[in-house]
Design a protein around this motif. Sequence first.
Motif, short mmCIF file in Angstrom:
data_model
loop_
_atom_site.label_atom_id
_atom_site.label_comp_id
_atom_site.label_asym_id
_atom_site.label_seq_id
_atom_site.Cartn_x
_atom_site.Cartn_y
_atom_site.Cartn_z
N UNK A 4 0.74 -1.21 0.03
CA UNK A 4 0.08 0.03 -0.11
C UNK A 4 0.96 1.22 0.17
N UNK A 5 0.53 2.31 -0.61
CA UNK A 5 1.42 3.57 -0.82
C UNK A 5 0.96 4.26 0.44
N UNK A 6 1.92 4.83 1.03
CA UNK A 6 1.51 5.78 2.09
C UNK A 6 1.75 7.35 1.72
N UNK A 7 0.54 7.74 2.22
CA UNK A 7 0.52 9.07 1.76
C UNK A 7 1.77 10.08 2.12
N UNK A 8 2.14 9.78 3.17
CA UNK A 8 2.98 10.77 3.53
C UNK A 8 4.44 10.64 2.86
N UNK A 9 4.37 9.46 2.23
CA UNK A 9 5.65 9.02 1.14
C UNK A 9 5.53 9.48 -0.03
N UNK A 10 4.33 10.02 -0.31
CA UNK A 10 3.98 10.46 -1.70
C UNK A 10 4.16 11.96 -1.84
N UNK A 11 4.29 12.61 -0.68
CA UNK A 11 4.35 13.94 -0.70
C UNK A 11 5.80 14.85 -0.26
N UNK A 12 6.01 16.02 -0.92
CA UNK A 12 6.97 16.67 -0.35
C UNK A 12 6.41 18.28 0.13
N UNK A 81 4.82 7.10 -12.02
CA UNK A 81 4.77 6.98 -10.53
C UNK A 81 3.71 7.78 -10.37
N UNK A 82 3.02 7.43 -9.01
CA UNK A 82 1.96 8.18 -8.50
C UNK A 82 2.30 9.90 -8.28
N UNK A 83 1.37 10.57 -8.55
CA UNK A 83 1.74 11.94 -8.50
C UNK A 83 0.57 12.38 -7.55
N UNK A 84 0.94 12.98 -6.43
CA UNK A 84 -0.21 13.43 -5.19
C UNK A 84 0.07 14.85 -5.09
N UNK A 85 -1.00 15.42 -4.36
CA UNK A 85 -0.81 16.78 -3.97
C UNK A 85 -1.86 16.75 -2.66
N UNK A 86 -1.62 17.48 -1.67
CA UNK A 86 -2.53 17.95 -0.54
C UNK A 86 -2.96 19.46 -0.59
N UNK A 87 -4.18 19.75 -0.46
CA UNK A 87 -4.65 20.98 -0.52
C UNK A 87 -5.55 21.20 0.89
N UNK A 88 -5.33 22.37 1.43
CA UNK A 88 -6.19 22.49 2.48
C UNK A 88 -6.95 23.97 2.35
N UNK A 89 -8.00 23.84 2.81
CA UNK A 89 -9.03 25.15 2.56
C UNK A 89 -9.53 25.35 4.03
#
Length: 161
Positions: A4-12, A81-89
């Motif tokens: 399983x991909x871990x979210x934290x490992x997919x983000x910088x 590779x998986x590309x991820x972004x986290x956004x907060x509103x």
Amino acid sequence: MVPRMKLASLLTPDQVVLDMASEEHFPAIVELVDHLIEVGKLSTDLRDEVVDSLRTREEQVSTGIGYGVAIPHAFSENLSDVVTVFGRSSKGIDFEALDHCPVHFVVLFIVPKKDYHLHLQTLAAIAKMFTNCEIRKQLSAAECRTEILNVLAGKASKNVA
């Protein structure tokens, strides 16, 4: 067993948007895709394909899962590779969520078509993490990108004011 991909490992840190400008469903998705292009995580050439794929997915059913969380996701044959972004509103986004509440956290990811099997486990893990009220409180209180990444990695303080 499939890893399983871990979210934290997919983000910088540059894949974290501290305060999104968009207040509506699809403009928020486009804002995050454009952010990925801006920080060099997604090729400009793939923008239209990715936006179209995300739009098609959202037209099936909103990826606003409740708890103030949305997880828009799509597939691409042109990624390795998986590309991820986290956004907060802080204002909240009308995401047509299942619970009809505004969305404050958006985790957008694009999965290579060859890794299709990984996306369901990743989706489930992200959804499970965000059902935790304490994690959502910590993400809301985080003052910088590094703090957000620490929360997502499970390294955040247990005490939130």
